[in-house]
Design an enzyme around this catalytic site. Structure first.
Site, mmCIF file in Angstrom:
data_model
loop_
_atom_site.group_PDB
_atom_site.id
_atom_site.type_symbol
_atom_site.label_atom_id
_atom_site.label_comp_id
_atom_site.label_asym_id
_atom_site.label_seq_id
_atom_site.Cartn_x
_atom_site.Cartn_y
_atom_site.Cartn_z
ATOM 1 C CG ASP A 89 59.594 68.283 -3.850
ATOM 2 O OD1 ASP A 89 58.789 68.417 -2.906
ATOM 3 O OD2 ASP A 89 59.831 67.194 -4.400
ATOM 4 N NE ARG A 134 51.945 62.055 11.155
ATOM 5 C CZ ARG A 134 51.121 61.789 10.142
ATOM 6 N NH1 ARG A 134 49.818 61.947 10.290
ATOM 7 N NH2 ARG A 134 51.568 61.357 8.991
ATOM 8 C CE LYS A 135 49.817 70.544 11.036
ATOM 9 N NZ LYS A 135 48.937 71.694 11.296
#
Length: 162
Positions: A89, A134-135
């Site tokens: 992450d 936005r990805k």
């Protein structure tokens, strides 16, 4: 140019932990880029949980040398999957930030390939694989030599107004 080793002593032995990068990698000051949000994984450089040093290569891809300490334990003698996911992450999200995208991680998929022994230094390589609107998609791989411990992919969403 070879990097100067970054060594700290390990709590369970007197041998140093070498988190130095490969030739051609430049140290990367991750906290200067994203601030205190890195506290959970890489916020204790001398702790018993994680020790992480970030680097960038000539193509600006993000790499990390990571030591998983005894406080990341899961199955006997091995790292807990949640600790691996936490590192993925942080590193994959940071790879997007380092590439110029102000993001939050929207989805993280981690595929565990084999169990990772505790107190081993491993490498995480990551790179942005696509950006559309936005990805932003980022891929990462956690390995040591030929052994691949985990692979991850995350879908990041850019933060409006950043």
């Amino acid at each position: 140019m070879a990097q100067t080793p970054v060594e700290t002593s390990t709590p369970s032995s007197s041998s140093p932990i070498d988190l130095s990068g490969e030739a051609g990698w430049a140290p990367f000051d991750a906290p200067a880029l994203v601030g205190e949000s890195l506290r959970f994984v890489s916020g204790e450089p001398d702790g018993n949980r994680f020790r992480v040093r970030y680097y960038r290569d000539s193509e600006k891809h993000l790499h990390a040398r990571i030591w998983f300490g005894p406080e990341t334990g899961g199955p006997p003698g091995h790292v807990h999957g949640g600790a691996v996911a936490a590192v993925m992450d942080e590193a994959l999200g940071l790879a997007a930030w380092a590439a110029g995208y102000s993001i939050v991680v929207g989805n993280l998929n981690v595929s565990f390939r084999t169990m990772l022994p505790l107190e081993q230094v491993v490498t995480l390589e990551s790179r942005v694989i696509s950006a559309e609107g936005r990805k932003v998609k980022v891929h990462g791989r956690l390995f040591c030599g030929e052994a691949v411990y985990a692979e991850g992919e995350c879908l990041c969403i850019t933060i409006r107004g950043k």
